[in-house]
Design an enzyme around this catalytic site. Sequence first.
Site, PDB file in Angstrom:
ATOM      1  N   ASN A  99       6.790  15.671 -23.178  1.00 47.89           N
ATOM      2  CA  ASN A  99       7.689  14.985 -21.862  1.00 47.89           C
ATOM      3  C   ASN A  99       9.584  14.744 -22.130  1.00 47.89           C
ATOM      4  O   ASN A  99      10.164  15.019 -21.414  1.00 47.89           O
ATOM      5  CB  ASN A  99       7.736  13.304 -22.343  1.00 47.89           C
TER       6      ASN A  99
ATOM      7  N   LYS B 281      17.213   1.978 -32.688  1.00 55.15           N
ATOM      8  CA  LYS B 281      17.902   2.157 -31.043  1.00 55.15           C
ATOM      9  C   LYS B 281      18.028   0.993 -30.242  1.00 55.15           C
ATOM     10  O   LYS B 281      18.299   0.772 -29.329  1.00 55.15           O
ATOM     11  CB  LYS B 281      16.736   2.840 -30.286  1.00 55.15           C
TER      12      LYS B 281
ATOM     13  N   THR C 205      13.473   9.577 -21.127  1.00 56.13           N
ATOM     14  CA  THR C 205      13.922   9.807 -22.106  1.00 56.13           C
ATOM     15  C   THR C 205      14.701  10.873 -22.187  1.00 56.13           C
ATOM     16  O   THR C 205      16.120  11.080 -22.297  1.00 56.13           O
ATOM     17  CB  THR C 205      12.592  10.082 -23.587  1.00 56.13           C
TER      18      THR C 205
ATOM     19  N   SER D 238      11.614   1.410 -20.691  1.00 54.60           N
ATOM     20  CA  SER D 238      10.997   0.700 -21.146  1.00 54.60           C
ATOM     21  C   SER D 238      11.223  -0.894 -21.287  1.00 54.60           C
ATOM     22  O   SER D 238      10.228  -1.505 -20.626  1.00 54.60           O
ATOM     23  CB  SER D 238      10.051   1.319 -22.713  1.00 54.60           C
TER      24      SER D 238
ATOM     25  N   LYS E 287       9.046  -3.401 -31.043  1.00 53.43           N
ATOM     26  CA  LYS E 287       8.436  -2.363 -29.900  1.00 53.43           C
ATOM     27  C   LYS E 287       8.421  -0.644 -30.091  1.00 53.43           C
ATOM     28  O   LYS E 287       9.771  -0.099 -30.706  1.00 53.43           O
ATOM     29  CB  LYS E 287       9.528  -2.687 -28.222  1.00 53.43           C
TER      30      LYS E 287
ATOM     31  N   LYS F  29       6.137   0.922 -34.130  1.00 52.52           N
ATOM     32  CA  LYS F  29       5.770   2.026 -34.229  1.00 52.52           C
ATOM     33  C   LYS F  29       4.365   1.951 -33.751  1.00 52.52           C
ATOM     34  O   LYS F  29       3.961   1.459 -35.630  1.00 52.52           O
ATOM     35  CB  LYS F  29       6.497   3.683 -34.954  1.00 52.52           C
TER      36      LYS F  29
END
Length: 422
Positions: free
Chosen positions: A229, A102, A198, A356, A78, A114
């Site tokens: 963001n 993470k 985030t 997410s 992810k 990624k």
Amino acid sequence: MQEATESKEKENMNVLFSTQKVIKEALDKLGYADEMYELMKEPIRMLTVRIPVRMDDGSTKIFTGYRAQHNDAVGPTKGGVRFHPSVTETEVKALSIWMSLKAGIVDLPYGGGKGGIVCDPRDMSFRELERLSRGYVRAISQVVGPTKDIPAPDVFTNSQIMAWMLDEYSRIREFDSPGFITGKPIVLGGSHGRESATAKGVTICIREAAKKKGIDIEGARVVIQGFGNAGSFLAKFMHDQGAKVIGISDAYGALHDPDGLDIEYLLDRRDSFGTVTNLFKETISNQELLELDCDILVPAAIENQITEANAANIKAKIVVEAANGPTTLEGTRILTEKDVLIVPDVLASAGGVTVSYFEWVQNNQGYYWTEEEVEAKLEKVMVQAFNNIYNLSRGRKVNMRLAAYMVGVRKMAEASRFRGWV
Ligand SMILES: NC(=O)C1=CN([C@@H]2O[C@H](COP(=O)(O)OP(=O)(O)OC[C@H]3O[C@@H](n4cnc5c(N)ncnc54)[C@H](O)[C@@H]3O)[C@@H](O)[C@H]2O)C=CC1
Ligand SMILES: O=C(O)CCC(=O)C(=O)O
């Protein structure tokens, strides 16, 4: 141009090399043998694609894209997709490793992935961006999916781009598949709270770190690099909590006001790429911004911003890394010697992937949560992750980056071992 690309690749090699170095240290501290490091130091899968896109003037341009899958022992991989002119294969590899860390830190049933496309979306039309986003999904469709690898937004990508990618994937698979991607618009199965997640996670880390350093958030002077963001929502949250945001920046420059910037005005005027400094005559550079006198510094833009060249001049007492990889190893060493508390990227920016995950869970069960529910769950996860890593760093007398890597690799290493891979 060639020189700029080569120097960027050299920086990215350093980013990957530094990450590998800390992973090795973390695995050594946890007592794993060298084979575990050999498995973890690179993604298990790396796809490079060429994406032909019909441009508005009738010409065809071929873009290069990547998708890295670091380790899928725990579950599907992810992580976000970045659209940026300086994306390289090495950068995407490092970013995928950080996603694995993470996921380990906030205990999600994922490994890291990624993606990236070498492009400048600021120079592309809406329709060209749509064709590029769809072309990327066609090119990577065999290796991604809700149970394989789940993309999300990152630098210069947003919920509209996620919507096009979702639509393309659903057409290829011939069924609606909202769990294929996260960071979608709410009407397509997105989660409440993902857009600001985030920054929410970063805000929680700032609050917890400030407690440890005896800093009151009310009136604290905050500097934020990047106004996209992560950076813009963070500026809002810090401003709402009574902190004084005295500096912000974008790719073109930075703004400084020791009495506090007019955050509401800046939020109102920023464009969709997080650009706002072009509206002002008096700006300072991104480098000057980082060295401003402040209590809390938040790099929220790109990699390699705090290095041996400027770390000694940083005046903040706390550095909270909203961006991925903003501080080099030398930068970390210098700040640590100055007793600056660094909350590392793999912890500080994990709020995005946490929500997410909540989005994917909601898609899988077809039952949706309120914003309050999402935020309460995020708060719990981030506070626990922060204190877990802070306590480990104190107990083992290591900096928070190494402690975070130790927590981040553990589950992935154990899962790889149980599967008999190592
Ligand atoms: N969006 C998300 O959910 C997450 C983002 N991050 C990380 O946060 C950082 C920022 O991401 P977003 O806010 O999503 O991106 P964004 O695309 O929304 O904003 C990027 C910001 O950085 C600035 N910027 C771009 N190039 C720059 C340069 N060379 N120098 C200075 N500033 C530059 C842009 O002007 C913009 O203000 C990245 O490192 C990203 O990987 C980490 C976790 C999740
Ligand atoms: O939300 C996600 O799945 C990934 C976010 C991301 O790319 C990151 O944390 O760097």
